[in-house]
Design an enzyme around this catalytic site. Structure first.
Site, mmCIF file in Angstrom:
data_model
loop_
_atom_site.group_PDB
_atom_site.id
_atom_site.type_symbol
_atom_site.label_atom_id
_atom_site.label_comp_id
_atom_site.label_asym_id
_atom_site.label_seq_id
_atom_site.Cartn_x
_atom_site.Cartn_y
_atom_site.Cartn_z
ATOM 1 N N ALA A 195 0.833 -1.203 0.000
ATOM 2 C CA ALA A 195 0.000 0.000 0.000
ATOM 3 C C ALA A 195 0.869 1.254 0.000
ATOM 4 C CB ALA A 195 -0.932 -0.005 1.218
ATOM 5 N N GLU A 250 10.098 3.303 6.271
ATOM 6 C CA GLU A 250 9.923 1.868 6.522
ATOM 7 C C GLU A 250 10.878 1.497 7.663
ATOM 8 O OE1 GLU A 250 8.162 -0.856 5.846
ATOM 9 O OE2 GLU A 250 9.632 -1.994 7.040
ATOM 10 N N SER A 302 8.245 -3.286 -0.418
ATOM 11 C CA SER A 302 7.564 -3.784 -1.615
ATOM 12 C C SER A 302 7.829 -5.261 -1.862
ATOM 13 C CB SER A 302 8.040 -2.955 -2.810
ATOM 14 O OG SER A 302 7.327 -3.295 -3.966
ATOM 15 N N CYS A 307 3.318 -12.965 0.652
ATOM 16 C CA CYS A 307 2.569 -14.169 0.265
ATOM 17 C C CYS A 307 3.494 -15.250 -0.280
ATOM 18 C CB CYS A 307 1.533 -13.848 -0.812
ATOM 19 S SG CYS A 307 0.442 -12.499 -0.379
ATOM 20 N N ASP A 335 -3.287 -3.332 4.829
ATOM 21 C CA ASP A 335 -3.727 -4.269 5.864
ATOM 22 C C ASP A 335 -4.091 -3.623 7.195
ATOM 23 O OD1 ASP A 335 -3.126 -6.044 3.904
ATOM 24 O OD2 ASP A 335 -1.553 -7.113 5.001
ATOM 25 N N TYR A 354 -16.615 -22.076 -23.720
ATOM 26 C CA TYR A 354 -16.523 -23.531 -23.532
ATOM 27 C C TYR A 354 -15.642 -24.150 -24.598
ATOM 28 C CZ TYR A 354 -17.764 -28.332 -24.654
ATOM 29 O OH TYR A 354 -17.694 -29.654 -24.994
ATOM 30 N N TRP A 398 -21.899 -26.657 -19.875
ATOM 31 C CA TRP A 398 -22.360 -25.836 -18.763
ATOM 32 C C TRP A 398 -21.194 -25.753 -17.792
ATOM 33 C CZ3 TRP A 398 -27.083 -23.435 -18.330
ATOM 34 C CH2 TRP A 398 -28.141 -23.906 -19.112
#
Lengths: 486, 486
Positions: free
Chosen positions: B13, B34, B40, B44, B313, B457, B465
């Site tokens: 952010a 920081e 940066s 994850c 966050d 599809y 479907w």
């Protein structure tokens, strides 16, 4: 008094309608006529049958005839061709069909003679209807090329055609295949022939394969085809299919720039230049065709004649992006529209729903997909002022191993900011990703709104900004710039 | 007169805001503080660093500090901790941080002492601001469990934590890992430890792992974890982390039914029971927190105090499905909201946009994803009358080889018919497929409308479907039935 619902055509649209109608209104008599022996089959699977991924043609059948008859209580008559419709008398003329019921491989295995090989061997009769669904499907366009009727030249009209091609490959051991047409079927068959060990030449008269996907995506596909050893002949109309003793020996082309004529020797030719709606049956009726040549229908699949419906590959659909009638002969639409007509006929009026033109195809290792309006000319014809941008992004977080690039072309309207369509290609994550754009198109989302969509992220599956969001971000910048230039 | 934009926090952010602000308003002075050395970075990716899929922690960095400084002209000060905010004087107090700049592996590698290990070694100073962004992120919740401060017990607070866990695995050769908490991080780390050859035990106090995904999807994940040899202890609160000589030796749990106490011997423990917003900095300020405990923000990321923004966050976001403030600390939101605040501060007011709660995680061979409101109680609290259905469908056409089942739970509102959310799991085609539902949630689509979406599809990629359409069809039937029961 019991209503009778007559269905003409036993594939996706017809059998979905028959099943749904009977389930919703068990008291209704439901009679379905299919001129061949195959019903409810996945024609989209034929290339994979030829390739060898699918063992048997029977595997392509979603629901067997016995199941329709015994479990779903549909009066299904295979080998019965409807040859005329009388909308005043509210009857159809039916001819029991001699050819059907024979060898599947002869059922439309050849380009010429397909569809009219049937000579009646039973007594024709009149079948009255209260509701009629025309679901006659689409047929492969056979181009006016000299030699297209030679042995070893195939189209993909029917299930039988798949059987015929595979049989030819296995019994005749052709070494070189020529594919005329670089559309879905052409490229799927190129992959199939390659997998069977054939050298493959693809002939496309336009500058690029997969025309509805746009040049940027097509170029990625073309590079991949060449990498995989496929010989691509772009800008190359086929002049004739040459042969000896009735049998194909080569494909003669003309270079669109030099005008020079060349013959590429082939042992087999597959002609896949598109499909057209099968509407002959309605020629002498009051049922109107639309601007695309398919049957004109309203939001419930109704034609202009009372109690006559059309659905599936023979019927027009409304495109939700352009608002115009469209001809998009694809499986989901056929299934869904058939089902909706079945419900409507059974007393539960159900809109068939519009399409947005979503389609996808596997080409060797690539997933290629599109939705909405991608072509700028088509966008202009629909009244839009299109702006297009193409980006390349990784399929996974930059640090996560195994990722590969995804190329996305995204198109928006300068005036309204509306998202119009997208086309994309990559080795992974494309086939489902296109449907995020399709969903947005159904809601007439703007590019700005789409850029703000909260999409799921994890390192193995995408960068934090999903590639479609990055495409929207870049397109959005271009739409803003475009606006400020004025 | 030049404005000064001060950013507190150098991850997604903060650095998105700093970059965007400087790009849009080059005359603006942009100062980013920081407290650590890493900016940066993709937190994850830490499980994949431990697993061995990512070679170096540096690989997780999206943009290096030098690039921010030299190419983006952001005055980035790593190793600088903001310790106070004075919104009247419009200044922040900054302390140059001694600990930062040292060994990355000591930077928060341990659950206790993390984040406050820094003792100032420079002179603190006051930094004036015209616009302030608080982007202090979230921190791992450290549960009040006895022994959580032992050696060999880790949380995933920071980049350094990933380094510390990997170093421990490589230098101490633990044989058994205990993972406390069956959420995203817990299951990703279970996979990482398994890949490193450890026996893995996962302890979850609730009846199922991955609580936000609902029981039906969680059960598929649990079966898969067991198949892969992970020992699952569900309904099992951890009572204490036992040890010898300060070092972890076991995890003591209480069976929720029998009340019996058991100790599972482990050589390493990873505590991942969730994260909470880091809002200490604002404790004595007028900046208000919202009902979730994160900083309350409006649609532009503004707090209640003029010129003070919060994003990422540490900030609340609006959930577009419930309409309520939500705490969803995820990467895309942080990136997007930071970027929007940067644009707004630079003079181009840009909404941060709502979230719909989309999230996904890889668990061994499974893709697991969710969006919207899945939990029925949560739906009721938001004023909905939820109806839920779970289906299983193939990931490919029934005849196409290599497919696998996808399980989808879909939830709709009985009153309005609106689609509320979905959760899904399968070996392929899940991670992108969830975003079709996310897109529909952003447009407040009904289940009926969603069922009519025209999705692409082709046999290798889905049945005609699509599984999400089948889920909508079944849910739609249930919504109809539910309505007619009343």
């Amino acid at each position: 008094m019991t209503d009778t619902f007559v269905v003409v055509g036993g594939d996706a649209a017809g059998m979905s309608a028959a099943s749904k109608g009977k389930r919703e209104a068990p008291e209704m008599e439901v009679v379905a006529f299919e001129r061949g022996e195959w019903v409810s089959y996945g024609a989209c699977g034929l290339p994979y049958y030829v390739k060898g991924d699918v063992d048997s043609l029977e595997d392509l059948v979603a629901v067997a005839p016995e199941e329709f008859r015994e479990e779903r209580d549909v009066d299904l008559r295979t080998g019965h061709e409807v040859t005329a419709v009388d909308t005043d008398a509210r009857t159809v003329t039916v001819e029991p069909n001699a050819a059907a019921g024979g060898d599947a491989a002869t059922d439309g295995g050849d380009a010429v003679g397909d569809g009219d090989a049937a000579g009646g061997n039973g007594d024709s009769f009149e079948q009255p209807y209260d509701h009629l669904l025309v679901a006659t499907g689409a047929g492969a366009v056979v181009p006016p090329i000299d030699g297209v009727d030679r042995d070893g030249v195939f189209t993909f009209q029917t299930v039988g055609a798949g059987g015929a091609v595979k049989e030819f490959v296995e019994s005749e051991s052709p070494a070189v295949a020529g594919v005329v047409g670089g559309g879905y079927v052409g490229l799927e068959m190129a992959e199939a022939f390659d997998a069977r060990g054939l050298e493959v030449h693809v002939f496309e008269m336009l500058p690029h394969v997969l025309q509805p996907f746009g040049a940027d995506v097509a170029e990625v596909v073309e590079d991949h085809l060449r990498e995989r050893g496929v010989h691509l002949h772009l800008n190359t109309p086929v002049e004739a299919i040459e042969g000896e003793g009735g049998r194909v020996t080569g494909i003669r082309t003309e270079d669109s720039e030099s005008g020079e004529t060349t013959t590429v020797p082939v042992d087999l030719a597959l002609v896949g230049v598109g499909v057209g709606p099968r509407v002959d049956l309605l020629e002498d009726t009051a049922v109107e065709l639309g601007p695309t040549g398919a049957v004109a229908t309203d939001e419930y699949g109704r034609t202009n004649v009372a109690d006559v419906y059309a659905a599936g590959d023979c019927a027009e659909v409304r495109n939700a992006v352009t608002g115009d009638p469209d001809f998009v002969p694809l499986a989901l639409t056929a299934n869904r529209h058939g089902r909706a007509v079945g419900a409507t006929v059974a007393g539960d009026p159900t809109p068939v729903g519009p399409v947005v033109g979503s389609a996808e195809v596997k080409v060797f290792d690539l997933e290629v997909a599109r939705t909405g309006v991608v072509d700028e000319e088509e966008a202009r014809e629909a009244g839009f002022d299109p702006v297009s941008r193409t980006i390349e992004e990784g399929s996974r977080a930059h640090y996560y191993p195994g990722g590969s690039p995804i190329t996305i072309e995204m198109v928006g309207d300068r005036g309204t900011g509306r998202l119009l369509g997208a086309s994309m290609v990559g080795r992974e994550g494309v086939a489902q990703r296109i449907n995020t754009v399709a969903a947005a198109l159904h809601s007439e989302t703007t590019v700005v709104e789409f850029e703000r969509h909260d999409f799921a992220y994890a390192p193995p599956f995408s960068p934090p900004w999903d590639p479609v969001l990055t495409a929207a971000k870049v397109l959005n910048g271009a739409l803003g710039d475009a606006g400020s230039e004025e």
